[in-house]
Design a protein around this motif. Structure first.
Motif, short mmCIF file in Angstrom:
data_model
loop_
_atom_site.label_atom_id
_atom_site.label_comp_id
_atom_site.label_asym_id
_atom_site.label_seq_id
_atom_site.Cartn_x
_atom_site.Cartn_y
_atom_site.Cartn_z
N ASP A 166 -6.46 -1.78 -0.07
CA ASP A 166 -5.01 -1.60 0.04
C ASP A 166 -4.70 -0.14 -0.23
O ASP A 166 -4.97 0.36 -1.31
CB ASP A 166 -4.29 -2.48 -0.99
CG ASP A 166 -4.35 -3.93 -0.58
OD1 ASP A 166 -3.97 -4.22 0.58
OD2 ASP A 166 -4.80 -4.77 -1.40
N VAL A 167 -4.16 0.52 0.76
CA VAL A 167 -3.91 1.95 0.63
C VAL A 167 -2.44 2.25 0.84
O VAL A 167 -1.80 1.66 1.71
CB VAL A 167 -4.72 2.75 1.69
CG1 VAL A 167 -4.57 4.24 1.46
CG2 VAL A 167 -6.17 2.35 1.67
N MET A 168 -1.91 3.14 0.00
CA MET A 168 -0.55 3.62 0.19
C MET A 168 -0.66 4.97 0.89
O MET A 168 -1.04 5.97 0.28
CB MET A 168 0.10 3.78 -1.20
CG MET A 168 1.60 3.83 -1.12
SD MET A 168 2.17 2.28 -0.39
CE MET A 168 3.89 2.44 -0.63
N GLU A 197 0.40 8.43 2.24
CA GLU A 197 1.47 9.37 1.87
C GLU A 197 1.66 10.47 2.90
O GLU A 197 2.69 11.12 2.94
CB GLU A 197 1.13 10.00 0.51
CG GLU A 197 1.17 8.98 -0.61
CD GLU A 197 0.69 9.58 -1.92
OE1 GLU A 197 -0.10 10.52 -1.88
OE2 GLU A 197 1.12 9.08 -2.97
N GLY A 214 -3.93 9.08 1.37
CA GLY A 214 -3.20 8.04 0.64
C GLY A 214 -3.79 7.83 -0.74
O GLY A 214 -4.63 8.60 -1.20
N LYS A 215 -3.30 6.78 -1.40
CA LYS A 215 -3.78 6.47 -2.74
C LYS A 215 -4.09 4.99 -2.82
O LYS A 215 -3.44 4.16 -2.18
CB LYS A 215 -2.69 6.82 -3.76
CG LYS A 215 -2.59 8.30 -4.07
CD LYS A 215 -2.05 8.52 -5.47
CE LYS A 215 -2.27 9.94 -5.93
NZ LYS A 215 -1.23 10.86 -5.43
N ALA A 232 -4.54 1.50 -5.34
CA ALA A 232 -3.64 0.89 -6.32
C ALA A 232 -3.68 1.64 -7.65
O ALA A 232 -2.66 1.84 -8.30
CB ALA A 232 -4.02 -0.57 -6.51
N ASP A 290 3.42 6.50 7.44
CA ASP A 290 3.35 6.38 5.99
C ASP A 290 3.61 4.93 5.58
O ASP A 290 4.20 4.18 6.33
CB ASP A 290 4.42 7.27 5.33
CG ASP A 290 4.16 8.74 5.62
OD1 ASP A 290 3.21 9.02 6.37
OD2 ASP A 290 4.90 9.59 5.11
N GLY A 291 3.15 4.61 4.37
CA GLY A 291 3.44 3.28 3.84
C GLY A 291 2.17 2.50 3.58
O GLY A 291 1.06 2.99 3.76
N ALA A 292 2.34 1.26 3.16
CA ALA A 292 1.20 0.43 2.77
C ALA A 292 0.43 -0.01 4.02
O ALA A 292 1.03 -0.34 5.04
CB ALA A 292 1.68 -0.79 2.00
N THR A 293 -0.91 0.05 3.89
CA THR A 293 -1.72 -0.45 5.00
C THR A 293 -3.05 -0.92 4.43
O THR A 293 -3.34 -0.73 3.24
CB THR A 293 -1.93 0.64 6.07
OG1 THR A 293 -2.61 0.06 7.17
CG2 THR A 293 -2.76 1.79 5.52
N GLN A 294 -3.86 -1.55 5.26
CA GLN A 294 -5.19 -1.98 4.82
C GLN A 294 -6.25 -1.32 5.66
O GLN A 294 -6.12 -1.20 6.88
CB GLN A 294 -5.31 -3.51 4.93
CG GLN A 294 -4.69 -4.22 3.75
CD GLN A 294 -5.35 -5.55 3.51
OE1 GLN A 294 -5.80 -6.22 4.44
NE2 GLN A 294 -5.44 -5.95 2.24
#
Ligand SMILES: Nc1ncnc2c1ncn2[C@@H]1O[C@H](COP(=O)(O)OP(=O)(O)O)[C@@H](O)[C@H]1O
Ligand SMILES: [Mg+2]
Lengths: 357, 295
Positions: free
Chosen positions: A294-296, A298, A311-312, A314, A330-334
């Motif tokens: 799970d990557v955020m 940026e 990204g970052k 958790a 940008d945003g949450a992705t897998q």
């Protein structure tokens, strides 16, 4: 043309230890690139081979002959410097001919050799100019010409392309490689640029803080980096290094961030359950897909055919991915980690752990 | 419309400002020229009148008719109370002295600076500071002991005695040292790999790179040597070794007899010529040496 052997070269300047024992065997006609971060001792090593510095201990052998106590001039090596070091008051011809003149070569032979080298480098029309009337790329060619005319046993390059702009650097890089192959002169090439290293070298010496972290072919280093330093240094963007622990039985690692289980495709690793590991994954091996990290995201850098995602995870660990196409936001992705492209390193020493090791 | 008027007004203002700047520049230059040139002009004019014109206390501003006579007398027979040394001999002496001093100083300081910068030897910095400390002692301070040494060596009344004590130069050594420090290490290393030893490196690389500095220093040192007064006055009594600066002052009497100002002025003009020639001849190099370091 000759072999070069370094035996346990150590060097200190007063109390500062710069080289901690470097061993290297270079075969005849091989191009070795010494690569590493600034200040790790690359230039010092090269200058010891040239005889411009004296090793504190260890031995340099050129063509099987010990160089102990020999002056640079008696080692039959030629060196190309980062800032060219062309004598400003001499013409291009005089610069190239100077070493030959001192060695007392007859005039017609000097003329012949300089003309030949100038033809090889495409600088025949510049022979009467002074260095200040040349562009950076032309100066670099002259500096190479000065080395070539000497027909030495060994070429030594100390970051010769660092002062050039990016386009010229790529051009000259290819040219140096062609020339070196054609002339077949054993060469040491120092650079801090890993792309230059990968493209130029038959083999690389990756230096870290005065030690050779790994000596191998570019592909070997890329595929099986010996430790986390080499893993992070070679490849662009750098390899992601994620903390993990060994599962009981050693067949998989459990990522600290998110607890994802990563089975080892090539076989189990030794060690007790809970052994600290670092899992390396190259950004280009990550793929969009379910059931992964799970990557955020940026920041997305579109490069045309592909994109670099920053990204970052958790727990805040930064992660970089290089994915095909340009349709990311940008945003949450897998992101999925293909288990066959994982690198496993020891969490304490940073050394690579092979299957069964 | 208003745009164009604005533009012309602006252009007009720029033109006025440039004009004002020009005026200021030229006024400054003119003032400088007056201050520097006027005494020389007086000397030149004085050397063209007969002895009585200046003797009366007049200061003529226009040339007279005696130029040829005055210059001939000064060149051949000398002038003044003592019917002194002919200007020709004095000029030759001054020229030899100034050339020897300039060349000697440059040779000595080039080699000592080369040693201090490019070689590692024990007590290197001690030697450097020793040279540096002698800067603190002007010629006048060490003139009596130096004189004693010259007497012991039997060098009084010789050209060697005149020149040698003036040759050692801490200033020039210091200047060359500073310049040598700007020569990149890579040249030294490239030369080592090319197989050039220290002497070849000095001749083939260091000397050519120092050309402009040498030229600039030559001009300064030539004039320094030319203007030497106290030391030549002390060490030389022999008329045939008299330098022009000393000779000129000797020509000017103490007041008990009329000075032959016309001949003195003519000799002064002769004394001006060699330094002027050196400056003019070396000007291109001189300015280059002072303003840029060729890399
Ligand atoms: N002559 C010297 N005296 C003291 N320290 C030196 C000298 N030359 C190099 N070093 C030190 O040795 C280290 C390695 O230098 P260098 O070989 O030039 O690094 P690199 O070429 O890899 O950037 C640096 O930390 C540098 O400060
Ligand atoms: Mg370096």
């Amino acid at each position: 043309m000759a072999t070069l052997t370094l035996r346990d070269i150590k060097k200190s300047f007063g109390a500062t230890h710069v080289l901690h024992g470097v061993d290297l065997d270079v075969t005849d006609g091989e191009m070795i690139v010494i690569v590493g971060a600034s200040g790790c001792g690359k230039s010092t090593l090269l200058r010891i081979v040239a005889g411009l510095e004296t090793e504190t201990s260890g031995e340099v052998l050129i063509a099987g002959q010990s160089m102990k106590g020999l002056e640079p001039a008696d080692r039959d090596v030629a060196m190309v410097f980062q800032n060219y070091a062309l004598y400003p008051h001499m013409s291009v011809f005089q610069n190239m001919a100077y070493g030959l003149k001192i060695r007392g070569l007859p005039k017609d032979q000097i003329q012949h050799r300089v003309d030949e080298a100038a033809g090889l480098l495409g600088i025949g029309h510049l022979l009467q100019r002074k260095p200040r009337e040349l562009s950076g790329g032309q100066r670099q060619r002259v500096a190479m010409g000065r080395a070539i005319v000497r027909e030495p046993k060994l070429f030594l390059f100390d970051e010769p392309l660092s002062n050039l702009d990016a386009k010229l650097r790529v051009e000259l890089r290819a040219e140096i490689r062609r020339l070196q192959r054609r002339l077949g002169v054993t060469s040491l090439f120092v650079t801090h640029d890993q792309v230059e290293a990968m493209t130029l070298g038959d083999r690389l010496v990756v230096m870290n803080a005065g030690r050779a972290a790994q000596i191998a072919t570019p592909m070997e280093i890329w595929e099986r980096p010996a430790d986390t330093y080499v893993a992070g240094f070679i490849g662009s963007p750098s390899m992601n290094l994620l903390h993990a622990t060994l599962e009981a039985g050693g067949a998989a690692a459990i990522l600290d961030a998110g607890g994802l289980r990563l089975p080892f495709a090539d076989g189990p690793r030794a060690g007790a359950a809970g052994r600290k590991l670092i899992i390396g994954i190259r950004p280009e091996h990550l793929r969009p897909g379910q059931g992964g990290l799970d990557v955020m995201v940026e920041l997305v850098e579109p490069l045309g055919g592909e994109s670099v995602l920053h990204g970052k995870l958790a727990d805040g660990t930064p992660l970089t991915a290089r994915l095909p196409g340009a349709r990311y936001e940008d945003g949450a992705t897998q992101l999925a980690l293909p288990t066959e492209s994982l690198h496993v390193f020891d969490g304490e020493t940073g050394k690579r752990i092979e299957a069964g090791g | 419309m208003s745009v164009t008027t604005d533009a012309t007004a602006l252009a007009e203002r720029t033109r006025r400002r440039q004009f004002r700047e020009k005026i200021v520049t030229h006024v400054c230059l003119l003032a400088g020229i007056l201050i520097f040139v006027f005494p020389i002009y007086l000397t030149l004019i004085g050397s063209t009148h007969d002895v009585n014109t200046i003797g009366r206390g007049d200061v003529p501003l226009l040339p007279g008719a005696e130029a040829v006579a005055n210059y001939t007398q000064a060149w051949g027979a000398g002038g003044g109370r003592y019917m002194g040394t002919p200007a020709g001999t004095m000029l030759a002496n001054s020229l030899i002295m100034a050339l020897c001093i300039a060349v000697g100083k440059i040779a000595i300081s080039l080699t000592s600076a080369y040693a201090v910068v490019f070689f590692r030897f024990p007590l290197r910095m001690v030697f450097f500071w020793l040279i540096f400390i002698t800067l603190m002692l002007p010629v006048e301070v060490r003139i009596i002991p130096t004189f004693q040494v010259m007497v012991d060596l039997g060098l009084t009344n010789t050209m060697a005695g005149l020149v040698i004590p003036l040759i050692a130069s801490a200033t020039a050594t210091l200047l060359f040292r500073q310049f040598f420090l700007t020569i990149p290490d890579e040249y030294v290393e490239a030369a080592k790999i090319d197989g050039a030893g220290p002497i070849r490196f000095f001749i083939d690389v260091v000397l050519p790179l120092s050309r402009t500095n040498i030229a600039a220093l030559f001009v300064i040192l030539f004039i320094y040597g030319w203007n030497q007064y106290l030391w030549p006055l002390l060490i030389v009594n022999d008329r045939s070794l008299e330098t022009v600066v000393v000779g000129l002052t000797k020509m000017i009497g103490t007041g008990d007899q009329q000075n032959e100002w016309n001949v003195i002025m003519a000799t002064a003009v002769f004394a001006l010529l060699p330094p002027v020639a050196v400056v003019v001849f070396m000007q291109r190099w001189f300015v280059k040496g002072l303003t840029e370091t060729e890399k």
